[in-house]
Write a protein that holds these residues in place. Structure first.
Motif, PDB file in Angstrom:
ATOM      1  N   ASN A 105      40.785  52.040  54.229  1.00  0.00           N
ATOM      2  CA  ASN A 105      40.092  50.908  53.601  1.00  0.00           C
ATOM      3  C   ASN A 105      39.394  51.250  52.282  1.00  0.00           C
ATOM      4  OD1 ASN A 105      40.843  49.242  55.695  1.00  0.00           O
ATOM      5  ND2 ASN A 105      39.017  49.731  56.895  1.00  0.00           N
ATOM      6  N   GLY A 106      39.359  52.514  51.912  1.00  0.00           N
ATOM      7  CA  GLY A 106      38.671  52.880  50.678  1.00  0.00           C
ATOM      8  C   GLY A 106      39.549  52.697  49.447  1.00  0.00           C
ATOM      9  N   LYS A 107      38.921  52.742  48.269  1.00  0.00           N
ATOM     10  CA  LYS A 107      39.672  52.619  47.008  1.00  0.00           C
ATOM     11  C   LYS A 107      40.385  53.923  46.685  1.00  0.00           C
ATOM     12  CE  LYS A 107      38.900  52.359  42.034  1.00  0.00           C
ATOM     13  NZ  LYS A 107      40.243  51.899  41.703  1.00  0.00           N
ATOM     14  N   GLY A 108      41.629  53.843  46.253  1.00  0.00           N
ATOM     15  CA  GLY A 108      42.322  55.046  45.796  1.00  0.00           C
ATOM     16  C   GLY A 108      43.734  55.212  46.318  1.00  0.00           C
ATOM     17  N   LYS A 109      44.254  54.219  47.021  1.00  0.00           N
ATOM     18  CA  LYS A 109      45.601  54.356  47.595  1.00  0.00           C
ATOM     19  C   LYS A 109      46.679  54.152  46.524  1.00  0.00           C
ATOM     20  CE  LYS A 109      44.401  51.106  50.471  1.00  0.00           C
ATOM     21  NZ  LYS A 109      42.958  51.044  50.141  1.00  0.00           N
ATOM     22  N   THR A 110      46.624  53.002  45.868  1.00  0.00           N
ATOM     23  CA  THR A 110      47.629  52.710  44.838  1.00  0.00           C
ATOM     24  C   THR A 110      47.520  53.706  43.685  1.00  0.00           C
ATOM     25  OG1 THR A 110      47.719  50.386  45.428  1.00  0.00           O
ATOM     26  CG2 THR A 110      48.389  50.946  43.191  1.00  0.00           C
ATOM     27  N   THR A 111      46.291  53.997  43.292  1.00  0.00           N
ATOM     28  CA  THR A 111      46.126  54.932  42.166  1.00  0.00           C
ATOM     29  C   THR A 111      46.630  56.326  42.543  1.00  0.00           C
ATOM     30  OG1 THR A 111      43.809  54.994  42.834  1.00  0.00           O
ATOM     31  CG2 THR A 111      44.320  53.814  40.818  1.00  0.00           C
TER      32      THR A 111
ATOM     33  N   GLU B 242      51.801  48.842  48.693  1.00  0.00           N
ATOM     34  CA  GLU B 242      51.327  47.757  49.575  1.00  0.00           C
ATOM     35  C   GLU B 242      52.406  47.262  50.541  1.00  0.00           C
ATOM     36  OE1 GLU B 242      48.281  47.707  48.854  1.00  0.00           O
ATOM     37  OE2 GLU B 242      48.008  47.779  46.695  1.00  0.00           O
TER      38      GLU B 242
ATOM     39  N   ARG C 147      46.706  49.279  53.358  1.00  0.00           N
ATOM     40  CA  ARG C 147      45.808  49.421  54.522  1.00  0.00           C
ATOM     41  C   ARG C 147      46.598  49.309  55.821  1.00  0.00           C
ATOM     42  NH1 ARG C 147      40.181  46.537  52.666  1.00  0.00           N
ATOM     43  NH2 ARG C 147      40.368  47.193  50.499  1.00  0.00           N
TER      44      ARG C 147
ATOM     45  N   ASN D 109      36.353  54.131  53.134  1.00  0.00           N
ATOM     46  CA  ASN D 109      35.414  53.454  52.246  1.00  0.00           C
ATOM     47  C   ASN D 109      33.989  53.950  52.517  1.00  0.00           C
ATOM     48  OD1 ASN D 109      34.495  51.485  50.349  1.00  0.00           O
ATOM     49  ND2 ASN D 109      33.821  50.228  52.075  1.00  0.00           N
TER      50      ASN D 109
ATOM     51  N   HIS E 192      31.774  50.530  47.767  1.00  0.00           N
ATOM     52  CA  HIS E 192      32.620  50.002  46.692  1.00  0.00           C
ATOM     53  C   HIS E 192      31.791  49.041  45.850  1.00  0.00           C
ATOM     54  CE1 HIS E 192      35.805  47.984  44.526  1.00  0.00           C
ATOM     55  NE2 HIS E 192      36.653  48.904  44.940  1.00  0.00           N
TER      56      HIS E 192
ATOM     57  N   ASP F 203      40.265  49.048  38.155  1.00  0.00           N
ATOM     58  CA  ASP F 203      40.739  48.359  39.364  1.00  0.00           C
ATOM     59  C   ASP F 203      42.156  47.799  39.224  1.00  0.00           C
ATOM     60  OD1 ASP F 203      38.460  48.565  41.195  1.00  0.00           O
ATOM     61  OD2 ASP F 203      37.395  47.485  39.614  1.00  0.00           O
TER      62      ASP F 203
HETATM   63  P1  ATP Z   1      43.347  51.213  43.820  1.00  0.00           P
HETATM   64  O1  ATP Z   1      44.456  50.311  43.335  1.00  0.00           O
HETATM   65  O2  ATP Z   1      42.154  51.106  42.944  1.00  0.00           O
HETATM   66  O3  ATP Z   1      43.803  52.613  44.105  1.00  0.00           O
HETATM   67  P2  ATP Z   1      43.609  50.649  46.610  1.00  0.00           P
HETATM   68  O4  ATP Z   1      45.059  50.597  46.405  1.00  0.00           O
HETATM   69  O5  ATP Z   1      43.072  51.757  47.453  1.00  0.00           O
HETATM   70  O6  ATP Z   1      42.855  50.629  45.223  1.00  0.00           O
HETATM   71  P3  ATP Z   1      43.756  47.969  47.700  1.00  0.00           P
HETATM   72  O7  ATP Z   1      43.356  47.696  49.101  1.00  0.00           O
HETATM   73  O8  ATP Z   1      45.186  47.953  47.346  1.00  0.00           O
HETATM   74  O9  ATP Z   1      43.042  49.342  47.271  1.00  0.00           O
HETATM   75  O10 ATP Z   1      42.961  46.953  46.794  1.00  0.00           O
HETATM   76  C1  ATP Z   1      43.195  46.827  45.438  1.00  0.00           C
HETATM   77  C2  ATP Z   1      41.991  46.326  44.703  1.00  0.00           C
HETATM   78  O11 ATP Z   1      40.880  46.124  45.557  1.00  0.00           O
HETATM   79  C3  ATP Z   1      41.484  47.313  43.643  1.00  0.00           C
HETATM   80  O12 ATP Z   1      41.006  46.551  42.588  1.00  0.00           O
HETATM   81  C4  ATP Z   1      40.365  48.042  44.318  1.00  0.00           C
HETATM   82  O13 ATP Z   1      39.344  48.488  43.440  1.00  0.00           O
HETATM   83  C5  ATP Z   1      39.823  46.998  45.241  1.00  0.00           C
HETATM   84  N1  ATP Z   1      39.346  47.639  46.461  1.00  0.00           N
HETATM   85  C6  ATP Z   1      39.834  48.747  47.048  1.00  0.00           C
HETATM   86  N2  ATP Z   1      39.099  49.100  48.125  1.00  0.00           N
HETATM   87  C7  ATP Z   1      38.088  48.211  48.195  1.00  0.00           C
HETATM   88  C8  ATP Z   1      36.954  48.032  49.069  1.00  0.00           C
HETATM   89  N3  ATP Z   1      36.731  48.872  50.074  1.00  0.00           N
HETATM   90  N4  ATP Z   1      36.122  46.976  48.830  1.00  0.00           N
HETATM   91  C9  ATP Z   1      36.357  46.131  47.814  1.00  0.00           C
HETATM   92  N5  ATP Z   1      37.399  46.232  46.962  1.00  0.00           N
HETATM   93  C10 ATP Z   1      38.255  47.251  47.131  1.00  0.00           C
END
Ligand code: ATP
Ligand code: MG
Length: 199
Positions: free
Chosen positions: A40-46, A131, A164, A182, A185, A198
């Motif tokens: 659930n944390g940020k950083g998967k796509t990046t 995704e 996720r 997470n 965030h 983002d």
């Molecule tokens: P990123 O693309 O930044 O690596 P992600 O792929 O891990 O993020 P996703 O679930 O695909 O995360 O969500 C994409 C968008 O939602 C991005 O803009 C990201 O910053 C935001 N986001 C990711 N995790 C969270 C969170 N825990 N709470 C709120 N927004 C989030």
């Protein structure tokens, strides 16, 4: 005393180096990998795009499919297409807001066809399925079809899956799985998503 510490440190580091070298020697297998970046944390796509950038930097061929980005502006696409990365984005702009299941299923199937082709293309070193976990969750693409396509891909091709709640089957077939947790965030403090960070 500092001298003794230096000596102890040196001994510890030597032992550590021996252990690491032994493990590097033991790893002999060479094959394309399946990687899952979930949680659930940020950083998967990046993270997925980080690996694509590495591969491109080594003159490798990459393909990307983005399942839920839709028509939003997209920094990765803007950059990587210019560098010759094959890019497919799901047409409808599927998000958690969409309510038209038939249109979304059709759009998912359309991009999935491109993925199946990329997963048979031995010229592609790395394929990123960004995704795709949601397509399984929503039932838009058959899980076993995804597993079959990944398992019959060219031996040296690596596949990165992000999203996720990755299904346990996807985790089973993966070689490397990371879960991004997470801690906090910015969005939770009411801060708007930022270009370059983002998206
Ligand atoms: P990123 O693309 O930044 O690596 P992600 O792929 O891990 O993020 P996703 O679930 O695909 O995360 O969500 C994409 C968008 O939602 C991005 O803009 C990201 O910053 C935001 N986001 C990711 N995790 C969270 C969170 N825990 N709470 C709120 N927004 C989030
Ligand atoms: Mg993502």
């Amino acid at each position: 005393m500092p001298n003794q510490n230096t000596q102890q440190h040196k001994l510890r580091q030597q032992k550590l180096k021996q252990a690491v070298d032994a493990r590097i020697d033991a790893a002999k297998q060479e094959k394309g990998l399946v990687l899952v970046i979930t949680g659930n944390g940020k950083g998967k796509t990046t993270s997925g795009f980080g690996m694509v950038a590495r591969a491109v930097g080594h003159q490798q061929q990459c393909g990307v499919a983005q399942f839920i980005k839709g028509t939003w502006d997209n920094g990765e696409k803007n950059l990587l297409e210019q560098l010759g990365v094959e890019f497919h984005v799901m047409a409808t702009g599927f998000t958690w807001e969409t309510q038209d299941k038939n249109a979304d299923t059709l759009a998912a199937q359309e991009i999935w066809k491109q993925c199946q082709r990329m997963l048979q293309d031995s010229l592609l070193d790395v394929v990123l399925l960004d995704e795709i976990t949601y397509m399984v969750t929503y039932g838009y693409i058959e899980l076993e079809e995804i597993v079959a396509a990944i398992e019959s891909r060219p031996a040296m091709q690596s596949v990165i899956i992000t999203g996720r709640a990755a299904h346990r089957r996807l985790i089973e077939i993966a070689d490397t799985v990371s879960e991004v947790r997470n801690v906090k965030h910015a969005f939770e403090s009411g801060i708007k998503a930022r270009k370059g960070i983002d998206w």
